[in-house]
Design a protein around this motif. Structure first.
Motif, short mmCIF file in Angstrom:
data_model
loop_
_atom_site.label_atom_id
_atom_site.label_comp_id
_atom_site.label_asym_id
_atom_site.label_seq_id
_atom_site.Cartn_x
_atom_site.Cartn_y
_atom_site.Cartn_z
N VAL A 176 0.86 -1.19 0.00
CA VAL A 176 0.00 0.00 0.00
C VAL A 176 0.89 1.23 0.00
N ILE A 177 0.71 2.13 -0.96
CA ILE A 177 1.61 3.27 -1.11
C ILE A 177 1.55 4.18 0.12
N PRO A 178 2.68 4.81 0.47
CA PRO A 178 2.74 5.68 1.65
C PRO A 178 1.70 6.81 1.60
N ALA A 179 1.39 7.32 0.41
CA ALA A 179 0.43 8.42 0.28
C ALA A 179 -0.96 8.03 0.77
N ILE A 180 -1.31 6.76 0.65
CA ILE A 180 -2.59 6.27 1.18
C ILE A 180 -2.47 6.00 2.68
N GLN A 181 -1.39 5.33 3.06
CA GLN A 181 -1.21 5.02 4.49
C GLN A 181 -1.23 6.27 5.35
N SER A 182 -0.63 7.35 4.86
CA SER A 182 -0.56 8.58 5.64
C SER A 182 -1.91 9.28 5.79
N ARG A 183 -2.87 8.91 4.95
CA ARG A 183 -4.20 9.53 5.00
C ARG A 183 -5.22 8.69 5.75
N CYS A 184 -4.74 7.59 6.35
CA CYS A 184 -5.64 6.67 7.07
C CYS A 184 -5.15 6.47 8.51
N LEU A 185 -6.09 6.15 9.36
CA LEU A 185 -5.75 5.64 10.68
C LEU A 185 -5.55 4.14 10.53
N ALA A 186 -4.36 3.66 10.87
CA ALA A 186 -4.05 2.24 10.72
C ALA A 186 -4.59 1.45 11.91
N VAL A 187 -5.30 0.36 11.63
CA VAL A 187 -5.85 -0.51 12.67
C VAL A 187 -5.35 -1.93 12.41
N ARG A 188 -4.42 -2.38 13.22
CA ARG A 188 -3.86 -3.73 13.06
C ARG A 188 -4.68 -4.74 13.84
N VAL A 189 -5.11 -5.80 13.16
CA VAL A 189 -5.90 -6.85 13.82
C VAL A 189 -5.04 -8.12 13.85
N PRO A 190 -4.40 -8.41 14.99
CA PRO A 190 -3.58 -9.63 15.07
C PRO A 190 -4.46 -10.88 15.05
N ALA A 191 -3.87 -12.00 14.71
CA ALA A 191 -4.60 -13.26 14.74
C ALA A 191 -4.93 -13.63 16.19
N PRO A 192 -6.06 -14.30 16.42
CA PRO A 192 -6.37 -14.77 17.78
C PRO A 192 -5.43 -15.90 18.17
N SER A 193 -5.24 -16.07 19.47
CA SER A 193 -4.42 -17.18 19.95
C SER A 193 -5.21 -18.48 19.86
N HIS A 194 -4.50 -19.61 19.95
CA HIS A 194 -5.17 -20.91 19.94
C HIS A 194 -6.14 -21.03 21.12
N GLN A 195 -5.76 -20.45 22.26
CA GLN A 195 -6.62 -20.50 23.44
C GLN A 195 -7.91 -19.71 23.20
N GLU A 196 -7.79 -18.57 22.55
CA GLU A 196 -8.99 -17.76 22.25
C GLU A 196 -9.90 -18.48 21.27
N ILE A 197 -9.31 -19.12 20.26
CA ILE A 197 -10.11 -19.87 19.29
C ILE A 197 -10.85 -21.01 19.98
N ALA A 198 -10.12 -21.76 20.84
CA ALA A 198 -10.72 -22.90 21.55
C ALA A 198 -11.87 -22.42 22.45
N ARG A 199 -11.68 -21.31 23.12
CA ARG A 199 -12.73 -20.79 24.02
C ARG A 199 -13.99 -20.44 23.24
N ILE A 200 -13.81 -19.81 22.07
CA ILE A 200 -14.96 -19.42 21.25
C ILE A 200 -15.67 -20.66 20.70
N LEU A 201 -14.90 -21.67 20.26
CA LEU A 201 -15.49 -22.91 19.76
C LEU A 201 -16.31 -23.60 20.85
N MET A 202 -15.79 -23.62 22.07
CA MET A 202 -16.51 -24.24 23.18
C MET A 202 -17.80 -23.47 23.49
N MET A 203 -17.73 -22.16 23.39
CA MET A 203 -18.89 -21.32 23.67
C MET A 203 -19.99 -21.57 22.63
#
Length: 216
Positions: A176-203
């Motif tokens: 993604v070109i810097p000219a676009i990145q500089s005009r946006c608020l960046a929101v990084r969404v990391p992957a869930p942990s295995h424990q979080e995935i397991a908890r959601i599956l159980m729920m």
């Protein structure tokens, strides 16, 4: 035509509000505060496949406009190049936003990006009760846009800021070109942990009356 409600549990149990998100709750609270702040920016939402980027975007749209964003319809859009070549693309839309993957049209992505945003920005809100002066365009796989399309997107973002916000979704920001990145608020969404995935599956399993061993 309207999107049919699928019976898949991933859709049935998908969070629809930021307060319902199962992980990265701190980030969800920050997004909620962003909505309350009033001065809503363009966003660049990025993270690995399956991390929940689209779910967070839909929850964010719900926070902005209410449950009306869940009433989705598939729209068939047609654009024409200067040489009169016909370009067709499918979009998903509510009365408040529209979602498209511009890379579906390959080398004509610049045309689609420009025309689509121009059209959305020039249309008045169909329902005014949401108290937002802007509509939202969600662009998927923005890292696959040609450089030409990205530069056109940068100009378009500036031109229609008064009536349109852009949410860019991508696995990686490296293309993604810097000219676009500089005009946006960046929101990084990391992957869930295995424990979080397991908890959601159980729920989900408990809600569906399905017994799953924790070891599984």
């Amino acid at each position: 035509k309207r999107l049919s409600t699928m019976a898949l549990w991933i859709d049935k149990h998908r969070p629809v509000e930021l307060s319902q998100l199962d992980y990265h709750q701190g980030q969800a609270q920050q997004l909620s505060q962003l909505v309350e702040g009033g001065d809503f920016p363009h966003l660049l939402v990025y993270g690995p496949p399956g991390s929940g980027k689209k779910t967070r975007v839909m929850c964010l749209l719900n926070e902005l406009y209410g449950a009306g964003v869940e009433r989705l319809r598939i729209e068939h859009q047609t654009f024409y190049t200067p040489s009169k070549k016909k370009i067709d693309i499918n979009t998903i839309a509510s009365n408040y936003h529209i979602e498209v993957n511009p890379s579906d049209v390959s080398i004509y992505d610049r045309l689609v990006v420009q025309e689509l945003i121009k059209n959305v920005a020039s249309m008045e809100q169909l329902e005014t009760g949401c108290q937002r002066k802007f509509k939202v365009v969600v662009l998927s796989e923005v890292d696959k846009l040609t450089k030409d399309a990205q530069h056109a997107l940068r100009r378009t973002m500036e031109k229609y800021m008064a009536t349109c916000r852009i949410i860019l979704v991508t696995n990686s920001t490296s293309k993604v070109i810097p000219a676009i990145q500089s005009r946006c608020l960046a929101v990084r969404v990391p992957a869930p942990s295995h424990q979080e995935i397991a908890r959601i599956l159980m729920m989900v399993a408990e809600k569906e009356g399905c017994v799953l061993p924790m070891k599984l």
